[in-house]
Motif scaffolding. Sequence first.
Motif, PDB file in Angstrom:
ATOM      1  N   TRP A  96       0.840  -1.192   0.000  1.00  0.00           N
ATOM      2  CA  TRP A  96       0.000   0.000   0.000  1.00  0.00           C
ATOM      3  C   TRP A  96       0.879   1.248   0.000  1.00  0.00           C
ATOM      4  O   TRP A  96       1.963   1.249   0.567  1.00  0.00           O
ATOM      5  CB  TRP A  96      -0.896   0.034   1.236  1.00  0.00           C
ATOM      6  CG  TRP A  96      -1.924  -1.044   1.242  1.00  0.00           C
ATOM      7  CD1 TRP A  96      -1.839  -2.256   1.850  1.00  0.00           C
ATOM      8  CD2 TRP A  96      -3.186  -1.007   0.600  1.00  0.00           C
ATOM      9  NE1 TRP A  96      -2.967  -2.987   1.622  1.00  0.00           N
ATOM     10  CE2 TRP A  96      -3.832  -2.232   0.857  1.00  0.00           C
ATOM     11  CE3 TRP A  96      -3.855  -0.060  -0.167  1.00  0.00           C
ATOM     12  CZ2 TRP A  96      -5.090  -2.543   0.384  1.00  0.00           C
ATOM     13  CZ3 TRP A  96      -5.113  -0.362  -0.630  1.00  0.00           C
ATOM     14  CH2 TRP A  96      -5.730  -1.589  -0.368  1.00  0.00           C
ATOM     15  N   ASP A  98      -0.038   5.237   0.867  1.00  0.00           N
ATOM     16  CA  ASP A  98      -1.049   6.223   1.247  1.00  0.00           C
ATOM     17  C   ASP A  98      -2.456   5.659   1.094  1.00  0.00           C
ATOM     18  O   ASP A  98      -3.347   6.299   0.532  1.00  0.00           O
ATOM     19  CB  ASP A  98      -0.911   7.510   0.423  1.00  0.00           C
ATOM     20  CG  ASP A  98       0.411   8.218   0.675  1.00  0.00           C
ATOM     21  OD1 ASP A  98       0.909   8.130   1.818  1.00  0.00           O
ATOM     22  OD2 ASP A  98       0.924   8.836  -0.267  1.00  0.00           O
ATOM     23  N   ARG A  99      -2.665   4.445   1.584  1.00  0.00           N
ATOM     24  CA  ARG A  99      -3.957   3.750   1.565  1.00  0.00           C
ATOM     25  C   ARG A  99      -4.482   3.489   0.164  1.00  0.00           C
ATOM     26  O   ARG A  99      -5.660   3.255  -0.040  1.00  0.00           O
ATOM     27  CB  ARG A  99      -4.990   4.513   2.395  1.00  0.00           C
ATOM     28  CG  ARG A  99      -4.592   4.628   3.865  1.00  0.00           C
ATOM     29  CD  ARG A  99      -5.629   5.301   4.700  1.00  0.00           C
ATOM     30  NE  ARG A  99      -6.925   4.660   4.699  1.00  0.00           N
ATOM     31  CZ  ARG A  99      -7.293   3.644   5.492  1.00  0.00           C
ATOM     32  NH1 ARG A  99      -6.437   3.141   6.340  1.00  0.00           N
ATOM     33  NH2 ARG A  99      -8.512   3.145   5.445  1.00  0.00           N
ATOM     34  N   GLN A 100      -3.586   3.502  -0.838  1.00  0.00           N
ATOM     35  CA  GLN A 100      -3.951   3.192  -2.210  1.00  0.00           C
ATOM     36  C   GLN A 100      -2.956   2.211  -2.797  1.00  0.00           C
ATOM     37  O   GLN A 100      -1.817   2.145  -2.354  1.00  0.00           O
ATOM     38  CB  GLN A 100      -4.007   4.460  -3.074  1.00  0.00           C
ATOM     39  CG  GLN A 100      -5.068   5.429  -2.625  1.00  0.00           C
ATOM     40  CD  GLN A 100      -5.156   6.625  -3.541  1.00  0.00           C
ATOM     41  OE1 GLN A 100      -4.334   6.825  -4.416  1.00  0.00           O
ATOM     42  NE2 GLN A 100      -6.180   7.436  -3.331  1.00  0.00           N
ATOM     43  N   ASP A 111      -7.089   0.506  -9.804  1.00  0.00           N
ATOM     44  CA  ASP A 111      -6.747   1.310  -8.640  1.00  0.00           C
ATOM     45  C   ASP A 111      -7.575   0.794  -7.473  1.00  0.00           C
ATOM     46  O   ASP A 111      -8.765   0.544  -7.600  1.00  0.00           O
ATOM     47  CB  ASP A 111      -7.070   2.783  -8.875  1.00  0.00           C
ATOM     48  CG  ASP A 111      -6.165   3.406  -9.917  1.00  0.00           C
ATOM     49  OD1 ASP A 111      -4.980   3.025  -9.962  1.00  0.00           O
ATOM     50  OD2 ASP A 111      -6.636   4.276 -10.668  1.00  0.00           O
ATOM     51  N   GLU A 113      -8.346   1.246  -3.190  1.00  0.00           N
ATOM     52  CA  GLU A 113      -8.163   2.038  -1.973  1.00  0.00           C
ATOM     53  C   GLU A 113      -8.811   1.299  -0.809  1.00  0.00           C
ATOM     54  O   GLU A 113      -9.737   0.511  -0.991  1.00  0.00           O
ATOM     55  CB  GLU A 113      -8.732   3.442  -2.120  1.00  0.00           C
ATOM     56  CG  GLU A 113     -10.217   3.539  -2.085  1.00  0.00           C
ATOM     57  CD  GLU A 113     -10.687   4.987  -2.152  1.00  0.00           C
ATOM     58  OE1 GLU A 113     -11.589   5.318  -1.373  1.00  0.00           O
ATOM     59  OE2 GLU A 113     -10.167   5.751  -2.977  1.00  0.00           O
ATOM     60  N   ASP A 120      -4.098  -1.138   6.653  1.00  0.00           N
ATOM     61  CA  ASP A 120      -3.351  -1.509   5.452  1.00  0.00           C
ATOM     62  C   ASP A 120      -2.293  -2.543   5.807  1.00  0.00           C
ATOM     63  O   ASP A 120      -1.792  -2.600   6.909  1.00  0.00           O
ATOM     64  CB  ASP A 120      -2.743  -0.289   4.769  1.00  0.00           C
ATOM     65  CG  ASP A 120      -1.796   0.483   5.678  1.00  0.00           C
ATOM     66  OD1 ASP A 120      -1.728   0.161   6.882  1.00  0.00           O
ATOM     67  OD2 ASP A 120      -1.136   1.402   5.183  1.00  0.00           O
ATOM     68  N   ARG A 134     -12.275   2.349  -9.721  1.00  0.00           N
ATOM     69  CA  ARG A 134     -11.575   2.284  -8.448  1.00  0.00           C
ATOM     70  C   ARG A 134     -12.314   1.323  -7.518  1.00  0.00           C
ATOM     71  O   ARG A 134     -13.518   1.438  -7.311  1.00  0.00           O
ATOM     72  CB  ARG A 134     -11.530   3.679  -7.828  1.00  0.00           C
ATOM     73  CG  ARG A 134     -10.724   3.786  -6.576  1.00  0.00           C
ATOM     74  CD  ARG A 134     -10.549   5.250  -6.167  1.00  0.00           C
ATOM     75  NE  ARG A 134     -11.710   6.062  -6.481  1.00  0.00           N
ATOM     76  CZ  ARG A 134     -12.606   6.460  -5.582  1.00  0.00           C
ATOM     77  NH1 ARG A 134     -12.491   6.100  -4.324  1.00  0.00           N
ATOM     78  NH2 ARG A 134     -13.633   7.193  -5.939  1.00  0.00           N
ATOM     79  N   VAL A 136     -12.853  -0.278  -3.798  1.00  0.00           N
ATOM     80  CA  VAL A 136     -12.675  -0.023  -2.370  1.00  0.00           C
ATOM     81  C   VAL A 136     -12.709  -1.372  -1.686  1.00  0.00           C
ATOM     82  O   VAL A 136     -13.651  -2.158  -1.881  1.00  0.00           O
ATOM     83  CB  VAL A 136     -13.795   0.909  -1.841  1.00  0.00           C
ATOM     84  CG1 VAL A 136     -13.608   1.157  -0.351  1.00  0.00           C
ATOM     85  CG2 VAL A 136     -13.808   2.228  -2.614  1.00  0.00           C
TER      86      VAL A 136
END
Length: 140
Positions: A96, A98-100, A111, A113, A120, A134, A136
Amino acid sequence: MDDWMRWLVVAGVLVVLELFSGTFYLLMIAIGLGFGAIAALLGMSVPVQVMVAAVVGVVATELLRRSRPPMAVNSESARDPNLNIDIGQTLVVEAWQDRQARVMYRGAPWDVELAKGAADGAGTFRIVEVHGSRLVVAPA
């Protein structure tokens, strides 16, 4: 040509147009015109025939409009597994930033997140939401 025949000819034209439009509204108006033809057969005056046709057409159209099931408004459509087959699927995240992260999922890079409150760390994650391209995810 008698009045009742005129009413039925116009109703028939609307039924044909209905076949091309794919809605039922013209059919409801044609039903109203059919009742105008019945009024003409019963010997009613032309203004009464027009009123009968108009009232029946409007009532039939309104009944059709009200008979539709309400459109499902799902403010949580990004989380609904009935709308998106990816919800509930798992994927592996190596690292990970920055949490992405960027991962391969279904043969393409996506992508990813973290969901709010999720920790994480490398491992297997479950998809809980989809926002465009994206994903989640939360720990599996």
